[in-house]
Design a protein around this motif. Structure first.
Motif, PDB file in Angstrom:
ATOM      1  N   SER A 293     -34.737  13.025  19.540  1.00 12.78           N
ATOM      2  CA  SER A 293     -35.233  14.345  19.175  1.00 12.78           C
ATOM      3  C   SER A 293     -34.240  15.413  19.624  1.00 12.78           C
ATOM      4  O   SER A 293     -33.289  15.144  20.386  1.00 12.78           O
ATOM      5  CB  SER A 293     -36.591  14.598  19.831  1.00 12.78           C
ATOM      6  OG  SER A 293     -36.439  14.672  21.243  1.00 12.78           O
ATOM      7  N   ARG A 294     -34.446  16.650  19.169  1.00  8.97           N
ATOM      8  CA  ARG A 294     -33.562  17.744  19.556  1.00  8.97           C
ATOM      9  C   ARG A 294     -33.602  17.969  21.072  1.00  8.97           C
ATOM     10  O   ARG A 294     -32.568  18.200  21.701  1.00  8.97           O
ATOM     11  CB  ARG A 294     -33.964  19.027  18.822  1.00  8.97           C
ATOM     12  CG  ARG A 294     -33.093  20.222  19.160  1.00  8.97           C
ATOM     13  CD  ARG A 294     -33.510  21.444  18.365  1.00  8.97           C
ATOM     14  NE  ARG A 294     -33.444  21.194  16.928  1.00  8.97           N
ATOM     15  CZ  ARG A 294     -33.825  22.093  16.023  1.00  8.97           C
ATOM     16  NH1 ARG A 294     -34.346  23.256  16.411  1.00  8.97           N
ATOM     17  NH2 ARG A 294     -33.735  21.815  14.744  1.00  8.97           N
ATOM     18  N   ASP A 295     -34.787  17.862  21.655  1.00 13.68           N
ATOM     19  CA  ASP A 295     -34.906  18.036  23.113  1.00 13.68           C
ATOM     20  C   ASP A 295     -34.124  16.970  23.851  1.00 13.68           C
ATOM     21  O   ASP A 295     -33.471  17.250  24.879  1.00 13.68           O
ATOM     22  CB  ASP A 295     -36.368  18.000  23.523  1.00 13.68           C
ATOM     23  CG  ASP A 295     -37.135  19.233  23.057  1.00 13.68           C
ATOM     24  OD1 ASP A 295     -36.471  20.248  22.734  1.00 13.68           O
ATOM     25  OD2 ASP A 295     -38.372  19.165  22.999  1.00 13.68           O
ATOM     26  N   GLN A 296     -34.170  15.739  23.346  1.00 13.28           N
ATOM     27  CA  GLN A 296     -33.440  14.666  24.007  1.00 13.28           C
ATOM     28  C   GLN A 296     -31.930  14.855  23.915  1.00 13.28           C
ATOM     29  O   GLN A 296     -31.187  14.548  24.830  1.00 13.28           O
ATOM     30  CB  GLN A 296     -33.820  13.315  23.407  1.00 13.28           C
ATOM     31  CG  GLN A 296     -35.252  12.874  23.722  1.00 13.28           C
ATOM     32  CD  GLN A 296     -35.646  11.634  22.949  1.00 13.28           C
ATOM     33  OE1 GLN A 296     -35.345  11.487  21.788  1.00 13.28           O
ATOM     34  NE2 GLN A 296     -36.325  10.713  23.654  1.00 13.28           N
ATOM     35  N   VAL A 298     -30.251  17.782  23.684  1.00 17.02           N
ATOM     36  CA  VAL A 298     -29.736  18.921  24.470  1.00 17.02           C
ATOM     37  C   VAL A 298     -30.049  18.802  25.945  1.00 17.02           C
ATOM     38  O   VAL A 298     -29.453  19.516  26.760  1.00 17.02           O
ATOM     39  CB  VAL A 298     -30.302  20.256  23.932  1.00 17.02           C
ATOM     40  CG1 VAL A 298     -29.941  20.438  22.471  1.00 17.02           C
ATOM     41  CG2 VAL A 298     -31.831  20.303  24.116  1.00 17.02           C
ATOM     42  N   SER A 299     -30.962  17.883  26.315  1.00 19.10           N
ATOM     43  CA  SER A 299     -31.328  17.807  27.726  1.00 19.10           C
ATOM     44  C   SER A 299     -30.268  17.115  28.576  1.00 19.10           C
ATOM     45  O   SER A 299     -30.226  17.281  29.791  1.00 19.10           O
ATOM     46  CB  SER A 299     -32.663  17.082  27.875  1.00 19.10           C
ATOM     47  OG  SER A 299     -32.561  15.747  27.418  1.00 19.10           O
ATOM     48  N   GLY A 300     -29.432  16.293  27.954  1.00 17.06           N
ATOM     49  CA  GLY A 300     -28.415  15.610  28.723  1.00 17.06           C
ATOM     50  C   GLY A 300     -28.966  14.388  29.434  1.00 17.06           C
ATOM     51  O   GLY A 300     -30.128  14.003  29.251  1.00 17.06           O
ATOM     52  N   SER A 302     -30.136  12.427  32.711  1.00 17.88           N
ATOM     53  CA  SER A 302     -30.649  12.707  34.056  1.00 17.88           C
ATOM     54  C   SER A 302     -29.904  11.832  35.072  1.00 17.88           C
ATOM     55  O   SER A 302     -29.614  10.642  34.810  1.00 17.88           O
ATOM     56  CB  SER A 302     -32.134  12.406  34.128  1.00 17.88           C
ATOM     57  OG  SER A 302     -32.846  13.213  33.209  1.00 17.88           O
TER      58      SER A 302
END
Length: 303
Positions: A293-296, A298-300, A302
């Motif tokens: 997803s887009r969130d995944q 841009v989140s980088g 962990s």
């Protein structure tokens, strides 16, 4: 492509004494053909030269256009570029052409139309010599009111406005049993069932006691009525539990005990539950369930 006007009609135009009237020809997807002239007298004409493509007119060698005093077609906007022309067909809401049942059943969806001018001062106008086509296309939305029905007339340029390509998504984007490149391509054999209505709650909910399939087997599938008041109509299934069907919308007419129907298994587009477990068709899954997803994105990562 430049518009071609028959030489005989152009010669008539050049005289300055113009005797033409507009007419509309409409053919539904089921083949029903209706024609109207805005003149006060009916028009009889051979339509076979227009046969071909999406039109089925080979047998219409003496078709009669009705005189429709309560109908008019007018152009709101006509453009020379690629913008879509906006044309409306307006008729009285008296049931002669558009009925409420046909509108709700979407029987006019995708109907083809042709608006043309013809010479009324000749005894038997012909397409080759006496007709100028103004616009062809398909019917759009129908807007009934208490006194009139307005129909949107979409020209062929509208096809240029349709989106091209696909959008990635986690669930399958094609209809189950659709055939062709990039489609489901599952053989429907064994997934189509003939049933009889044994109980009715309302126009949306009914029971077929002979349907012993598992819960949600027909969910997102379709039922097509073979007999009864809804014969020839179909509707998508919302839920199915213990022989009870709940449709996404009410049928147009009352469902009755004894009505026969054809029910097709449904697919909710899920990879594991549907494509693998239910249909064993994972090789034709038209989805990207593991696409990040887009969130995944841009989140980088962990630490």
């Amino acid at each position: 492509m430049p518009k071609t006007i028959p030489a005989a009609l152009q010669a008539h135009y050049d005289t300055g004494h113009i005797c033409v009237a507009p007419a509309v020809l409409i053919q539904r997807a089921d083949g029903q053909l209706r024609g109207f002239t805005l003149r006060s007298k009916p028009l009889v004409m051979d339509l076979s030269p227009w046969d071909g493509g999406n039109w089925n007119l080979s047998a219409e060698t003496a078709f009669e256009f009705e005189a429709a005093g309560g109908m008019e077609a007018f152009v709101i906007e006509s453009t020379a570029g690629f913008e879509v022309d906006e044309t409306m067909l307006v008729t009285l809401n008296n049931g002669d052409l558009f009925t409420e049942e046909d509108i709700l059943a979407k029987r006019w969806a995708g109907a083809r139309f042709r608006i043309f001018l013809y010479r009324w001062d000749v005894e038997a106008p012909t397409i080759e010599d006496d007709v100028e086509t103004l616009k062809v296309g398909t019917l759009g939305n129908l807007q009934p009111s208490s006194t009139t029905v307005k129909a949107e007339l979409h020209c062929l340029k509208r096809l240029l406005q349709l989106p091209v390509g696909i959008v990635t998504q986690p669930n399958c984007r094609v209809r189950v049993f659709s055939q062709g490149p990039g489609q489901c391509n599952k053989d429907p054999t064994g997934f189509v069932h003939s049933l009889t209505v044994t109980g009715v709650t309302d126009k949306r909910v009914f029971t077929c006691s002979g349907a012993g399939q598992a819960a949600d087997y027909f969910g997102y599938g379709f039922v097509a009525f073979d007999t009864g008041l809804n014969a020839g109509l179909s509707m998508q299934v919302s839920t199915f539990v213990a022989g009870v069907f709940s449709l996404v919308a009410p049928m147009i007419f009352n469902i009755q005990v004894g009505d026969t129907l054809t029910a097709t298994a449904g697919c909710r587009g899920r990879r594991d539950e549907d494509c693998i477990a239910k249909f064993d068709n994972i090789e034709n899954l038209q989805a990207e369930p593991d696409f990040p997803s887009r969130d995944q994105v841009v989140s980088g990562v962990s630490p």
